[in-house]
Motif scaffolding. Structure first.
Motif, PDB file in Angstrom:
ATOM      1  N   SER A  71       0.829  -1.202   0.000  1.00 35.99           N
ATOM      2  CA  SER A  71       0.000   0.000   0.000  1.00 35.99           C
ATOM      3  C   SER A  71       0.869   1.260   0.000  1.00 35.99           C
ATOM      4  CB  SER A  71      -0.911   0.000   1.233  1.00 35.99           C
ATOM      5  OG  SER A  71      -1.779  -1.108   1.188  1.00 35.99           O
ATOM      6  N   SER A  75       0.804   4.078  -2.773  1.00 27.71           N
ATOM      7  CA  SER A  75       0.542   5.485  -2.424  1.00 27.71           C
ATOM      8  C   SER A  75       1.674   6.389  -2.883  1.00 27.71           C
ATOM      9  CB  SER A  75       0.335   5.614  -0.912  1.00 27.71           C
ATOM     10  OG  SER A  75      -0.763   4.813  -0.493  1.00 27.71           O
ATOM     11  N   THR A  76       2.915   5.895  -2.683  1.00 29.08           N
ATOM     12  CA  THR A  76       4.069   6.696  -3.108  1.00 29.08           C
ATOM     13  C   THR A  76       4.080   6.871  -4.618  1.00 29.08           C
ATOM     14  OG1 THR A  76       5.342   5.876  -1.226  1.00 29.08           O
ATOM     15  CG2 THR A  76       6.587   6.804  -3.060  1.00 29.08           C
ATOM     16  N   GLU A  78       1.542   6.787  -6.592  1.00 25.58           N
ATOM     17  CA  GLU A  78       0.460   7.698  -6.959  1.00 25.58           C
ATOM     18  C   GLU A  78       0.841   9.142  -6.676  1.00 25.58           C
ATOM     19  OE1 GLU A  78      -4.354   8.169  -6.144  1.00 25.58           O
ATOM     20  OE2 GLU A  78      -3.189   6.571  -5.187  1.00 25.58           O
ATOM     21  N   THR A  79       1.528   9.395  -5.545  1.00 28.56           N
ATOM     22  CA  THR A  79       1.985  10.758  -5.225  1.00 28.56           C
ATOM     23  C   THR A  79       3.000  11.253  -6.251  1.00 28.56           C
ATOM     24  OG1 THR A  79       1.606  10.342  -2.869  1.00 28.56           O
ATOM     25  CG2 THR A  79       3.061  12.187  -3.437  1.00 28.56           C
TER      26      THR A  79
END
Length: 583
Positions: A71, A75-76, A78-79
Motif C-alpha cells: 500500500s 501510495s508513493t 500515486e503521489t
C-alpha cells in the motif's frame, strides 16, 4: 421331472437363515446409521468451517506488514505521478525527489519516471543500468496502475515487486511513476508473520508476487485442483484440499489490495477447543459400521448356536435316514431350544413309525416273493409234466402228422416252462433279462429239440444284447421267438453245394426305448414241386398275435436264398409297486 428339479434348484439358491437375519438387521440399523453419519458429517463441516475461519483470520493478520508495504508503494507511486510533471523538466531536481523518496522509506530500492517513449527520464539512482526496458513495455506502459514481479540487471540482479501508476497531463498519458520493493524483504516479512501458515501473494491473473520461499518450488504450496485466477474471482473464501505436494491442507483466500493483490494462506487442518479430534471423528463416522458388524456377529453367533447347528444336525439325521439308517432312538441334540427339541422328537417318532412300517412291508414283500416263486416253480413243474405226457403220446402215436402237431404243441409248452423256470430262479422279478431267457429257449427248442425234424444239420448263431423287459412282455416275446425259431428250422433248406443251413437270431436295442428282434434263416428257392412241408399257418398267426401283444411292428423279407423276420416293439417299464429285488 424338470419342474421338480428346477424348483429344488431355486430352493437351494435361496439365502440361508444367517444371511436373511443379517439383511433384516441391516434394514433395522440403517436409519440409525444414516442419522449418525449425517450428524458426523455436519460436525466435520462445522469443524472445517471453524478451521477455515481461524486460518482466514490468521492469514489476514499475517500479511498486514506486506499489505502496508504494498500500500505504501502504491501510495508513493500515486503521489509521484502527481509530483513528476512539475519536476521532470529538470533532471537534477527530479532525481533528487526520487532519491529522497527511496532514502526516506527503507522498504523501497528504486523509484523512477519512464516516459511514454519507454525512456527512463529520472530515477533515484543514476548509477544503475537502465538498459532492457524494451522487454517490459507491456508491464510498464499501461494507462492504469499495475504490479509486476521481475529480476532486473539495473537493480543489481534483485527480484522486485514493481508498482506503476500512470502520469497524466490534461488527459494525455505521459508515462508512469515507478516504485520497486525488494521481494527478499517482502518474503522475509511473510515468513516472520506466521511461521505455521504458508502465505502466497498473487495477482488476479495468477502471477505469484511473493511467498515465504520464493524459489522454483514456490508453487508446491498451491492447491492441486484450483487455479489462482479462479480463486481471485471468488474473493474472500476458505476450502479444504490437497496441495501440489500431496498434503491435506486448509486454504484461505482474501484480497489485500482491492482487485490488485490477493493473499492465500494454508495450514494443516486444525482441531481447536471442544472440537473432536481426528481419531474421534473417524470413530464417529464409522460408528454405524462398527455397530452393524457387532450386531451381525452377535446375531450370527446366537442364531448359529440356538438354531443353525441343530438344524444341521437334523439334516445329517435325515441324510442318514435317506441312506437307510432307521434307528434314531438314541439321537439327541446338544441343549437345543424347546421348539427345536419338539422338531427332533417329531423326527424320531416319525422314523420309528416309518421303520416299523418298512419292516412290515419288507416282511410282506418277502412273503409275497416266496409265494410268487413257489407259483412259478409249480407252474414250471406242471408244464414240464404236461410236456412229458405229450412226449409219451408222441412215442405212442404212429401217425407222422399227429406226431408233428403234438411236437409243435410240446415246443410251445416247453417255451412257457422255460419262462417260469427263469422267473423262479431270477433274483429280480420286476425286470427279466430277455437275452438269457431267449438263449435258454433257443438252445432247447432249436439247437436240440427240432433238429431231428429238419433232417439235416443247422448252424445256429445268436447275438443277444443284455436287454431287460417286464414279465408281461417276456411271455409273448418268448413264445414269438419259439414260433419264429421253429418255423425257421422247418423252412431252413440246404443246398448240397453249400456249407449247410444256418439260422441267425439277434436281439438288440434299435433306439432308446425300442427293442429289435431279427430271425434270419437260409432257404432254397423251390424248382418244380416245393421241397418245404406245407403247414397250417398257425405259427405265422401266433407270431402276428404276439407282435400285437407287444405293441410292435412286424416286417418280413423273402429272398432267393434267405428269409428274414424283423420285429420292433417299445420297451415297457415296471408298474409302481412291482418287486425290485429279492436279496
Amino acid at each position: 421331472m424338470s419342474e421338480t428339479t428346477s424348483a429344488t434348484r431355486r430352493r437351494l439358491h435361496r439365502p440361508g437363515l444367517a444371511l436373511q437375519l443379517a439383511f433384516v438387521l441391516s434394514l433395522a440399523i440403517l436409519p440409525l446409521g444414516l442419522i449418525s453419519v449425517y450428524q458426523t458429517y455436519k460436525l466435520i463441516e462445522e469443524r472445517q468451517s471453524l478451521s477455515g475461519s481461524a486460518l482466514l483470520e490468521e492469514t489476514q493478520q499475517a500479511v498486514a506488514v506486506a499489505r502496508n508495504v504494498i500500500s505504501a508503494a502504491a501510495s508513493t507511486a500515486e503521489t509521484l505521478s502527481i509530483t513528476i510533471p512539475a519536476v521532470r523538466d529538470t533532471q537534477e531536481t527530479c532525481d533528487a525527489v526520487l532519491a529522497r523518496v527511496v532514502a526516506q522509506n527503507r522498504d523501497f530500492v528504486f523509484a523512477g519516471y519512464v516516459d511514454s517513449e519507454l525512456g527512463l527520464v529520472c530515477n533515484s539512482d543514476n548509477s544503475l543500468d537502465v538498459t532492457g526496458l524494451d522487454a517490459l513495455e507491456d508491464e510498464i506502459l499501461r494507462p492504469e496502475p499495475g504490479l509486476f514481479v521481475r529480476s532486473f540487471g539495473f537493480l543489481a540482479g534483485r527480484a522486485t515487486l514493481n508498482v506503476t501508476v500512470p502520469v497524466m497531463e490534461a488527459g494525455v498519458f505521459r508515462g508512469v511513476a515507478w516504485v520497486s520493493v525488494p521481494l527478499v524483504d517482502l518474503n522475509a516479512a511473510l515468513k516472520r508473520a506466521a511461521p505455521d501458515v504458508e502465505l502466497v501473494l498473487f495477482q488476479p491473473g495468477g502471477d505469484v508476487l511473493a511467498t515465504e520461499n520464493f524459489t522454483d518450488d514456490r508453487r508446491s504450496v498451491l492447491p492441486s485442483d484450483r487455479a489462482l485466477d479462479t480463486m481471485a474471482m471468488r474473493g474472500r473464501h476458505t476450502f479444504r484440499g490437497y496441495n501440489r505436494a500431496g498434503a491435506l491442507r486448509d486454504f484461505a483466500v482474501a484480497p489485500i489490495v482491492e482487485d490488485e493483490v490477493f493473499v492465500m494462506g494454508s495450514w494443516a487442518p486444525r482441531h481447536r477447543g471442544l472440537l473432536v479430534t481426528s481419531y474421534a471423528e473417524t470413530l464417529a463416522l464409522y460408528f454405524p459400521i462398527f455397530i452393524w458388524v457387532i450386531a451381525i456377529a452377535v446375531a450370527y453367533v446366537g442364531v448359529h448356536r440356538l438354531v443353525i447347528r441343530h438344524i444341521r444336525r437334523l439334516r445329517s439325521w435325515m441324510r442318514l435316514y435317506a441312506q437307510g439308517q432307521t434307528d434314531f432312538a438314541n439321537a439327541r441334540l446338544d441343549n437345543p431350544p424347546l421348539e427345536v427339541e419338539y422338531v427332533a422328537e417329531a423326527f424320531r417318532a416319525m422314523t420309528e413309525r416309518l421303520g416299523e412300517q418298512d419292516r412290515r412291508r419288507q416282511e410282506d414283500l418277502e412273503e409275497k416273493t416266496v409265494l410268487l416263486r413257489e407259483v412259478h416253480h409249480r407252474v414250471k413243474n406242471n408244464l414240464q409234466l404236461i410236456a412229458s405226457m405229450m412226449n409219451m403220446q408222441i412215442r405212442a402215436t404212429s401217425n407222422p402228422g399227429a406226431k408233428h402237431l403234438l411236437r409243435r404243441v410240446q415246443d410251445r409248452v416247453m417255451a412257457l416252462s422255460a419262462i417260469h423256470r427263469y422267473l423262479y430262479m431270477a433274483r429280480k422279478l420286476s425286470m427279466v433279462r430277455a437275452d438269457k431267457l431267449l438263449e435258454d429257449i433257443i438252445e432247447q427248442q432249436v439247437a436240440l429239440g427240432s433238429l431231428e425234424e429238419a433232417g439235416h444239420r443247422i448252424a445256429v448263431s445268436t447275438k443277444l444284447d443284455p436287454v431287460e423287459i417286464t414279465p408281461d412282455q417276456s411271455v409273448p416275446l418268448s413264445l414269438m421267438v419259439a414260433e419264429a425259431a421253429i418255423n425257421a428250422v422247418k423252412h431252413c433248406d440246404v443246398d448240397k453245394d453249400t456249407d449247410g443251413a444256418w439260422i441267425n437270431i439277434a436281439l438288440q436295442e434299435a433306439s432308446p426305448g425300442v427293442i429289435g428282434l431279427s430271425v434270419v434263416n437260409s432257404r432254397l428257392k423251390p424248382e418244380g414241386e416245393p421241397s418245404r412241408p406245407e403247414g397250417t399257418g398257425l405259427g405265422s398267426k401266433l407270431i402276428e398275435t404276439f407282435v400285437i401283444q407287444l405293441n410292435g411292428k412286424l416286417d418280413t423279407v423273402e429272398e432267393d436264398n434267405r428269409f428274414e423276420l424283423h420285429v420292433t416293439f417299445p420297451l415297457a417299464w415296471p408298474k409302481e409297486g412291482d418287486d425290485d429285488d429279492d436279496d
